[in-house]
Design a protein around this motif. Structure first.
Motif, short mmCIF file in Angstrom:
data_model
loop_
_atom_site.label_atom_id
_atom_site.label_comp_id
_atom_site.label_asym_id
_atom_site.label_seq_id
_atom_site.Cartn_x
_atom_site.Cartn_y
_atom_site.Cartn_z
N PRO A 1 0.80 -1.23 0.00
CA PRO A 1 0.00 0.00 0.00
C PRO A 1 0.83 1.28 0.00
O PRO A 1 0.29 2.37 -0.19
N GLY A 2 2.15 1.15 0.20
CA GLY A 2 2.99 2.34 0.19
C GLY A 2 2.55 3.36 1.22
O GLY A 2 2.11 3.01 2.33
N SER A 3 2.62 4.63 0.87
CA SER A 3 2.36 5.70 1.84
C SER A 3 0.90 5.81 2.26
O SER A 3 0.59 6.52 3.22
N THR A 4 -0.03 5.11 1.55
CA THR A 4 -1.41 5.12 2.02
C THR A 4 -1.54 4.38 3.35
O THR A 4 -2.57 4.49 4.02
N PHE A 5 -0.49 3.65 3.72
CA PHE A 5 -0.48 2.90 4.99
C PHE A 5 -0.03 3.78 6.16
O PHE A 5 -0.17 3.40 7.32
N LYS A 6 0.49 4.96 5.88
CA LYS A 6 1.09 5.78 6.93
C LYS A 6 0.09 6.21 7.99
O LYS A 6 0.46 6.41 9.16
N MET A 7 -1.19 6.33 7.62
CA MET A 7 -2.20 6.67 8.62
C MET A 7 -2.32 5.58 9.68
O MET A 7 -2.62 5.85 10.85
N VAL A 8 -2.08 4.32 9.29
CA VAL A 8 -2.12 3.21 10.22
C VAL A 8 -1.01 3.36 11.26
O VAL A 8 -1.25 3.29 12.48
N THR A 9 0.22 3.57 10.79
CA THR A 9 1.37 3.72 11.70
C THR A 9 1.17 4.94 12.59
O THR A 9 1.47 4.90 13.80
N LEU A 10 0.67 6.02 12.02
CA LEU A 10 0.46 7.26 12.78
C LEU A 10 -0.55 7.05 13.90
O LEU A 10 -0.31 7.44 15.06
N LEU A 11 -1.69 6.42 13.60
CA LEU A 11 -2.70 6.18 14.63
C LEU A 11 -2.22 5.21 15.69
O LEU A 11 -2.54 5.37 16.88
N ALA A 12 -1.43 4.20 15.30
CA ALA A 12 -0.89 3.27 16.29
C ALA A 12 0.00 4.00 17.29
O ALA A 12 -0.07 3.74 18.51
N ALA A 13 0.83 4.92 16.80
CA ALA A 13 1.71 5.68 17.69
C ALA A 13 0.93 6.65 18.56
O ALA A 13 1.22 6.82 19.75
N LEU A 14 -0.09 7.29 17.97
CA LEU A 14 -0.92 8.23 18.74
C LEU A 14 -1.69 7.50 19.84
O LEU A 14 -1.74 7.96 20.99
N GLU A 15 -2.30 6.38 19.50
CA GLU A 15 -3.09 5.64 20.48
C GLU A 15 -2.20 5.08 21.60
O GLU A 15 -2.66 4.92 22.74
N ALA A 16 -0.94 4.80 21.27
CA ALA A 16 -0.01 4.30 22.28
C ALA A 16 0.59 5.44 23.12
O ALA A 16 1.34 5.17 24.08
N GLY A 17 0.27 6.68 22.77
CA GLY A 17 0.77 7.83 23.52
C GLY A 17 2.26 8.07 23.33
O GLY A 17 2.92 8.66 24.20
N LEU A 18 2.81 7.68 22.17
CA LEU A 18 4.25 7.77 21.95
C LEU A 18 4.67 9.02 21.18
O LEU A 18 5.85 9.32 21.09
N ILE A 19 3.70 9.71 20.56
CA ILE A 19 4.01 10.96 19.85
C ILE A 19 2.92 11.98 20.13
O ILE A 19 1.83 11.65 20.58
N THR A 20 3.26 13.23 19.85
CA THR A 20 2.29 14.33 19.89
C THR A 20 2.32 15.03 18.54
O THR A 20 3.30 14.90 17.79
N PRO A 21 1.27 15.77 18.21
CA PRO A 21 1.26 16.46 16.91
C PRO A 21 2.40 17.46 16.75
O PRO A 21 2.84 17.72 15.63
N GLU A 22 2.88 18.01 17.88
CA GLU A 22 3.90 19.05 17.80
C GLU A 22 5.32 18.50 17.72
O GLU A 22 6.25 19.20 17.31
N GLU A 23 5.51 17.26 18.13
CA GLU A 23 6.86 16.71 18.14
C GLU A 23 7.45 16.69 16.74
O GLU A 23 6.80 16.31 15.78
N ARG A 24 8.72 17.12 16.66
CA ARG A 24 9.40 17.17 15.37
C ARG A 24 10.53 16.14 15.32
O ARG A 24 11.27 15.97 16.28
N ILE A 25 10.62 15.51 14.17
CA ILE A 25 11.69 14.53 13.91
C ILE A 25 12.49 15.05 12.73
O ILE A 25 11.92 15.46 11.71
N GLN A 26 13.80 15.04 12.86
CA GLN A 26 14.67 15.56 11.81
C GLN A 26 14.83 14.54 10.69
O GLN A 26 15.20 13.38 10.91
N CYS A 27 14.54 14.97 9.48
CA CYS A 27 14.72 14.11 8.29
C CYS A 27 15.86 14.68 7.45
O CYS A 27 15.73 15.77 6.88
N ASN A 28 16.94 13.94 7.36
CA ASN A 28 18.07 14.32 6.52
C ASN A 28 18.14 13.48 5.25
O ASN A 28 19.18 13.46 4.57
N GLY A 29 17.04 12.75 4.98
CA GLY A 29 16.99 11.93 3.77
C GLY A 29 17.34 10.48 4.00
O GLY A 29 17.15 9.65 3.10
N VAL A 30 17.89 10.16 5.20
CA VAL A 30 18.27 8.78 5.47
C VAL A 30 18.28 8.57 6.98
O VAL A 30 18.52 9.51 7.75
#
Length: 647
Positions: free
Chosen positions: A325-354
């Motif tokens: 499903p590619g990136s259409t699956f990302k909502m699944v991973t996002l909700l799993a992390a939100l429901e587990a209380g492991l991320i917040t909407p404001e938290e930022r993660i640095q992406c350097n491409g790898v």
């Protein structure tokens, strides 16, 4: 020498005794015959009369009319057309070959069907009718009927033949019927005597097969008088069978036709689902085929063309097609992390491409990286590194649990054949099926819908409907049976935090409408129809380190079957969702360029009940859109259509 008187008397006594014995035996035999005759003619008369009647009268089955099938607005999808045919009774003609040549001089004969008939004649008794020509036009039938007196052994017949008026539009959903085979008989749990009738047809594929029990109906019968050889002499009585139930499907024939035309020659599929009822209002697998060719046996040349086509027209991509499903699956991973209380909407993660994962490098699709990424930006710009990071925190088990909750990895109970369950992997699955332990790299791959993850367009539509409503929406294809509305089996609230769902929906809204959204080019301009969605691009090949070093090949530079799959999921309107959609274009390249524009056009068609006004599109696209829409090979819309027409 003279015999004395005493010898004569002894001899006479012996003769008289013998005569008495013989006479007694004769009388006993006559008595036995008389008794037996009485038993047969008086005592057992009813039994033998019944046996004689059964030998004289046969009861033969009459095939019932198969149930009709309609779309949600009453458009006929499958009916029983009058079928004009010609049969031959071998014993009624002196020369079969000469009679066939006489028939050939009157009407064209299909050689394949003729050869089948000749083989059947060799297997059957000479008085059994065999079909020589089928599917005749009225003109052809009339010619045969007028000349029948000069054609000994040939008989024009009128029957019913299954017909699909809309042809290829519903081939993968409605399916088709075909002749009963030995394999069918072996697989049937019921032993309906109808299945033994020559030329009887049953559902082979799609809803025709899944709904066989209610569409078939009940057999009728006729009582006929036959002679000692079993030849029919006359009909004594008839009891008509019970017609199969009429079925109303949830699909809209006009929308289905538009989707089929819009997908064109692509190897693709699209599913449109009512998010309130779960009704599949359109479900298309492309390219398609004409199911009418299968009803009486498709020719080998026609079948070879379908079988050898690399776009797989015979494959039902709606429910059998499985894709990462590619990136259409990302909502699944996002909700799993939100429901587990492991991320917040404001938290930022640095992406350097790898991101380095377990000694390996996991790459983002954007080589230079996205910089600091929060929840919304992760979906809007589809940053892979963000999901690599959060997936390592949440773990595969919670991701898999969320995927199942959203309808992935489930064989949904809809009225099509061969529904695939897809694959949502976890640690136990890998050990059981691969004999290997789960590693962190597997979780990272799964987080962006790659690796072992597989889903069908039907499942992606269900996932999107559940994201849009927060409820356990269940798909259905049958609206009513004989006018009785079928139950809507939607489950309860999924139990997800409404705030988490809202954050995900808002991010999906910006995917379509935000300045940097990956589907911005496919936005809808009319305010009441604004929509939300997510693009996806899934790899079908491994990209080597050497290729990354010199620059990844563009999809356009690759052979068709090595290009990425293009996906899109979405729902509309955003404020009051009515429809969810999924589109998969096999080897289409990018989801934003190949799948999202198709999905946008289909969604607008569904919302407007016909071609939408041009102001629904961005101004710089309207001329191109109008030309494209006018060029589509659409069937004239039915009475249920509304909205803009080509005129």
């Amino acid at each position: 020498m003279k015999r004395n008187i005493k010898d004569s008397e002894d001899s006479l006594r012996r003769i008289t005794r013998r005569a008495a014995i013989v006479g007694g035996l004769k009388l006993a035999f006559i008595g036995l015959l008389a008794g037996r005759m009485r038993q047969l003619q008086v005592e057992d008369a009813d039994q033998y009369r019944l046996l004689a009647e059964e030998n004289r009268i046969n009861v033969r089955l009459l095939a019932p009319a198969r149930g009709l099938m309609f779309d949600r607005n009453g458009t006929l999808l499958a009916d029983n057309a009058q079928n004009y045919s010609v049969t031959i009774v071998r014993e009624d003609t002196d020369d079969v070959e000469a009679t066939i040549e006489q028939l050939r001089a009157l009407i064209p004969l299909d050689e394949a069907q003729l050869q089948r008939a000749l083989r059947e004649m060799r297997r059957r008794s000479p008085f059994v009718p065999v079909t020589l020509a089928d599917g005749l036009t009225w003109k052809e039938f009339s010619i045969v009927a007028v000349n029948a007196p000069a054609l000994p052994g040939l008989y024009p017949e009128v029957g019913l033949l299954r017909r699909y008026p809309l042809g290829a539009d519903f081939a993968h959903t409605i399916g088709y019927v075909g002749r009963v085979t030995e394999r069918d008989l072996a697989n049937q749990e019921d032993r309906d005597p109808l299945l033994q009738m020559p030329q009887f047809k049953i559902g082979k594929f799609g809803a025709e097969a899944k709904l066989e029990d209610i569409l078939r109906g009940k057999a009728g019968s006729r009582r006929i008088e036959v002679n000692a050889l079993g030849r029919v002499m006359r009909e004594l009585g008839r009891e008509e069978g019970q017609r199969g139930a009429s079925v109303q499907m949830t699909m809209d024939a006009n929308l289905q036709n538009y989707v089929q035309a819009r997908l064109g020659d692509e190897s693709a599929s699209a599913v449109v689902m009512d998010v309130e009822t779960g009704d599949l209002v359109a479900a298309v697998s492309s390219p398609s085929y004409d199911p009418n060719k299968f009803v009486d046996g498709i020719s080998q040349s026609d079948f070879d063309l379908l079988r050898d086509n690399d776009h797989r027209p015979l494959h039902n991509k709606i429910a059998q097609g499985l894709y990462p499903p590619g990136s259409t699956f990302k909502m699944v991973t996002l909700l799993a992390a939100l429901e587990a209380g492991l991320i917040t909407p404001e938290e930022r993660i640095q992406c350097n491409g790898v991101l380095r994962v377990g000694g390996r490098r996991a790459h983002c699709w954007k080589r230079a990286g996205h910089g600091p990424v929060d929840l919304k930006k992760s979906l809007v710009e589809s940053c892979d590194v963000y999901y690599y990071d959060i997936s390592m925190r949440v773990g595969i088990e919670k991701i898999a649990e969320m995927a199942h909750k959203l309808g992935l990895g489930v064989a949904h109970d809809v009225d099509m054949t061969s529904i695939s369950s897809g694959l949502i992997p976890n640690k136990d699955w890998k050990f059981a099926n691969r004999g290997e332990e789960w590693v962190i790299g597997d979780t990272v791959n799964a987080s962006i819908g790659q690796g072992f993850v597989l889903s069908s367009p039907l499942q992606l539509a269900v996932m999107t409907a559940r994201l849009a409503t927060g409820r356990t929406i269940m798909p259905r294809m049958v609206k009513s049976v004989d006018g009785v509305e079928q139950p809507i089996e939607n489950g309860p609230d999924m139990g997800l935090n409404p705030l988490h769902l809202q954050w995900v929906r808002e991010a999906m809204y910006d995917v379509n409408n935000g300045r940097r959204g990956t589907a911005r080019a496919s936005r809808i301009m009319t305010e009441e129809h604004k929509w939300a969605g997510k693009t996806g691009t899934s790899q079908v090949r491994n990209i080597t380190p050497a290729e990354r070093a010199r620059g990844v090949f563009r999809n356009a530079d690759l052979p068709w079957n090595r290009r990425d799959h293009a996906l899109y999921v979405g729902f509309a309107p955003f404020d009051a969702p009515k429809y969810a959609i999924s589109v998969v274009v096999e080897h289409g390249g990018g989801g934003s360029s190949a799948a999202a524009p198709v999905a946008r056009d289909i969604m607008l068609q569904a919302l407007h009940g016909g071609l939408p006004p041009l102001d629904a599109y961005p101004s710089d696209q309207r001329r191109e859109i109008e030309e494209m829409q006018n060029a589509l090979p659409l069937r004239p819309p039915g009475p249920s259509s509304s909205g803009r027409t080509r005129a």
